[in-house]
Design an enzyme around this catalytic site. Structure first.
Site, PDB file in Angstrom:
ATOM      1  N   ASP A   5      35.194  50.989  41.701  1.00  0.00           N
ATOM      2  CA  ASP A   5      35.796  49.933  40.891  1.00  0.00           C
ATOM      3  C   ASP A   5      37.236  49.727  41.345  1.00  0.00           C
ATOM      4  O   ASP A   5      38.167  50.297  40.785  1.00  0.00           O
ATOM      5  CB  ASP A   5      35.739  50.355  39.411  1.00  0.00           C
ATOM      6  CG  ASP A   5      36.365  49.315  38.505  1.00  0.00           C
ATOM      7  OD1 ASP A   5      36.692  48.214  38.988  1.00  0.00           O
ATOM      8  OD2 ASP A   5      36.512  49.615  37.305  1.00  0.00           O
ATOM      9  N   LYS A  44      38.169  46.546  41.797  1.00  0.00           N
ATOM     10  CA  LYS A  44      38.338  45.139  41.399  1.00  0.00           C
ATOM     11  C   LYS A  44      38.941  44.355  42.557  1.00  0.00           C
ATOM     12  O   LYS A  44      40.010  43.747  42.462  1.00  0.00           O
ATOM     13  CB  LYS A  44      39.186  45.005  40.147  1.00  0.00           C
ATOM     14  CG  LYS A  44      38.583  45.725  38.975  1.00  0.00           C
ATOM     15  CD  LYS A  44      38.556  44.973  37.705  1.00  0.00           C
ATOM     16  CE  LYS A  44      37.797  45.741  36.653  1.00  0.00           C
ATOM     17  NZ  LYS A  44      38.125  47.164  36.539  1.00  0.00           N
ATOM     18  N   LEU A  45      38.234  44.378  43.675  1.00  0.00           N
ATOM     19  CA  LEU A  45      38.714  43.720  44.889  1.00  0.00           C
ATOM     20  C   LEU A  45      39.020  42.256  44.594  1.00  0.00           C
ATOM     21  O   LEU A  45      38.227  41.557  43.956  1.00  0.00           O
ATOM     22  CB  LEU A  45      37.653  43.845  45.985  1.00  0.00           C
ATOM     23  CG  LEU A  45      37.335  45.286  46.409  1.00  0.00           C
ATOM     24  CD1 LEU A  45      36.066  45.347  47.251  1.00  0.00           C
ATOM     25  CD2 LEU A  45      38.508  45.895  47.164  1.00  0.00           C
ATOM     26  N   ASP A  65      41.089  39.772  47.045  1.00  0.00           N
ATOM     27  CA  ASP A  65      41.992  39.503  48.169  1.00  0.00           C
ATOM     28  C   ASP A  65      41.270  38.600  49.174  1.00  0.00           C
ATOM     29  O   ASP A  65      40.156  38.144  48.909  1.00  0.00           O
ATOM     30  CB  ASP A  65      42.407  40.846  48.805  1.00  0.00           C
ATOM     31  CG  ASP A  65      43.835  40.820  49.319  1.00  0.00           C
ATOM     32  OD1 ASP A  65      44.189  39.840  49.997  1.00  0.00           O
ATOM     33  OD2 ASP A  65      44.578  41.771  49.056  1.00  0.00           O
ATOM     34  N   SER A  86      36.819  43.151  29.138  1.00  0.00           N
ATOM     35  CA  SER A  86      36.676  43.638  27.762  1.00  0.00           C
ATOM     36  C   SER A  86      37.925  43.452  26.906  1.00  0.00           C
ATOM     37  O   SER A  86      37.852  43.542  25.687  1.00  0.00           O
ATOM     38  CB  SER A  86      36.311  45.126  27.795  1.00  0.00           C
ATOM     39  OG  SER A  86      37.311  45.862  28.481  1.00  0.00           O
ATOM     40  N   GLN A  96      37.628  51.393  23.282  1.00  0.00           N
ATOM     41  CA  GLN A  96      37.993  49.968  23.188  1.00  0.00           C
ATOM     42  C   GLN A  96      37.300  49.246  22.030  1.00  0.00           C
ATOM     43  O   GLN A  96      37.535  48.060  21.797  1.00  0.00           O
ATOM     44  CB  GLN A  96      37.689  49.250  24.504  1.00  0.00           C
ATOM     45  CG  GLN A  96      38.546  49.721  25.666  1.00  0.00           C
ATOM     46  CD  GLN A  96      38.234  48.933  26.928  1.00  0.00           C
ATOM     47  OE1 GLN A  96      38.291  47.710  26.947  1.00  0.00           O
ATOM     48  NE2 GLN A  96      37.906  49.655  27.992  1.00  0.00           N
ATOM     49  N   ALA A 121      33.803  48.783  21.143  1.00  0.00           N
ATOM     50  CA  ALA A 121      32.393  48.374  21.043  1.00  0.00           C
ATOM     51  C   ALA A 121      31.534  49.569  20.612  1.00  0.00           C
ATOM     52  O   ALA A 121      31.793  50.706  21.010  1.00  0.00           O
ATOM     53  CB  ALA A 121      31.905  47.815  22.377  1.00  0.00           C
ATOM     54  N   ILE A 169      28.334  52.017  20.482  1.00  0.00           N
ATOM     55  CA  ILE A 169      27.366  52.510  21.466  1.00  0.00           C
ATOM     56  C   ILE A 169      26.023  51.797  21.265  1.00  0.00           C
ATOM     57  O   ILE A 169      25.524  51.737  20.138  1.00  0.00           O
ATOM     58  CB  ILE A 169      27.163  54.037  21.299  1.00  0.00           C
ATOM     59  CG1 ILE A 169      28.497  54.773  21.453  1.00  0.00           C
ATOM     60  CG2 ILE A 169      26.097  54.560  22.264  1.00  0.00           C
ATOM     61  CD1 ILE A 169      28.496  56.182  20.869  1.00  0.00           C
TER      62      ILE A 169
HETATM   63  P1  BMP Z   1      37.179  53.564  28.689  1.00  0.00           P
HETATM   64  O1  BMP Z   1      35.759  53.869  28.184  1.00  0.00           O
HETATM   65  O2  BMP Z   1      38.005  54.774  28.831  1.00  0.00           O
HETATM   66  O3  BMP Z   1      37.805  52.447  27.933  1.00  0.00           O
HETATM   67  O4  BMP Z   1      36.998  53.075  30.204  1.00  0.00           O
HETATM   68  C1  BMP Z   1      36.472  51.846  30.558  1.00  0.00           C
HETATM   69  C2  BMP Z   1      36.421  51.723  32.059  1.00  0.00           C
HETATM   70  O5  BMP Z   1      35.921  50.434  32.409  1.00  0.00           O
HETATM   71  C3  BMP Z   1      37.786  51.833  32.741  1.00  0.00           C
HETATM   72  O6  BMP Z   1      37.564  52.409  34.016  1.00  0.00           O
HETATM   73  C4  BMP Z   1      38.227  50.385  32.903  1.00  0.00           C
HETATM   74  O7  BMP Z   1      39.074  50.194  34.004  1.00  0.00           O
HETATM   75  C5  BMP Z   1      36.888  49.692  33.134  1.00  0.00           C
HETATM   76  N1  BMP Z   1      36.833  48.281  32.692  1.00  0.00           N
HETATM   77  C6  BMP Z   1      37.147  47.904  31.406  1.00  0.00           C
HETATM   78  O8  BMP Z   1      37.498  48.725  30.561  1.00  0.00           O
HETATM   79  N2  BMP Z   1      37.064  46.576  31.072  1.00  0.00           N
HETATM   80  C7  BMP Z   1      36.669  45.616  31.939  1.00  0.00           C
HETATM   81  O9  BMP Z   1      36.593  44.462  31.563  1.00  0.00           O
HETATM   82  C8  BMP Z   1      36.339  45.995  33.245  1.00  0.00           C
HETATM   83  C9  BMP Z   1      36.407  47.347  33.602  1.00  0.00           C
HETATM   84  O10 BMP Z   1      36.056  47.708  34.808  1.00  0.00           O
END
Ligand code: BMP
Length: 216
Positions: A55, A57-58, A60, A112, A166, A168, A170
């Protein structure tokens, strides 16, 4: 095995990681882990994963993205790129390059976090149709967007971050059409990551049984 991807943004001991891999077969890694300790990548390869997703997130021009990917071909099964960069001179050549090396490509279609603007979705969808990647990243905090993307791309893999810390719940992303939920901090910051992963998988299984059951 459940429908979970471990977002490993911090190092865990090899033994914990190895134990976790008995329950979670896919892992997503990116800048935080690589920059913390590049040699940790060797630990990732000591474990048999179904999929190692890079990941980065290229976002460029094609040449730069292909140079980045070329350094990681020995570790990666797939790469995530942003879709907003467009097709010509960027995703067209990255996509061909990854195909040539038998690597998969995911495009980000909806993030997200609150500040992401889904008003651009129709443009991103156009790019996605042209690039025809293997799958998409759609935030678990955006159930409507998961349903929209699932409806627009019936045969693509949807991976969904945003579960746990964040906000959501499970299992909800899967119930709305995602294939995998991505979980990071809830697992790698837990006192006992393995027990926590098992707990999350159990909840996910129950929630899926509930919603898929109610569809029939
Ligand atoms: P966490 O469960 O700790 O919030 O991690 C979520 C992971 O998903 C992190 O690596 C974050 O960079 C990635 N991510 C995200 O949270 N939201 C997005 O929209 C895209 C992601 O890649």
């Amino acid at each position: 095995m459940g429908n979970l991807i471990l977002a490993l943004d911090k190092q865990l001991s090899l033994s914990t990681l190895s134990e976790l891999s008995k329950y979670i077969s896919k892992i997503k890694i990116g800048y935080p882990l690589i920059l913390e300790n590049p040699s940790y990548l060797d630990n990732i390869t000591k474990i048999q994963w179904d999929e190692v997703i890079f990941d980065l997130k290229l976002a460029d021009i094609d040449n730069t993205m292909m140079l980045i990917a070329s350094k990681l071909l020995n570790y990666a099964d797939s790469f995530i790129a942003h879709s907003f960069i467009g097709v010509e001179g960027a995703l067209d050549n990255l996509s061909s390059y990854l195909k040539k090396h038998e690597k998969s490509l995911y495009l980000v279609l909806s993030m997200s976090h609150k500040g992401w603007n889904d008003g651009f979705y129709s443009y991103l969808k156009e790019v996605a149709i042209k690039v025809n990647p293997d799958g998409f990243v759609v935030g678990a905090t955006k159930p409507n967007m998961i349903r929209t993307v699932r409806n627009d791309f019936k045969d693509k893999v949807i991976i969904s971050p945003g579960v746990g810390v964040q906000g959501a719940n499970i299992g909800d992303a899967i119930c709305n059409g995602a294939d995998y939920e991505i979980v990071g901090r809830s697992i790698y910051e837990a006192k006992d990551p393995v027990t926590e992963a098992k707990r999350i998988l159990e909840i996910q299984e129950g929630r899926i049984r509930e919603c898929k059951g109610s569809e029939n």
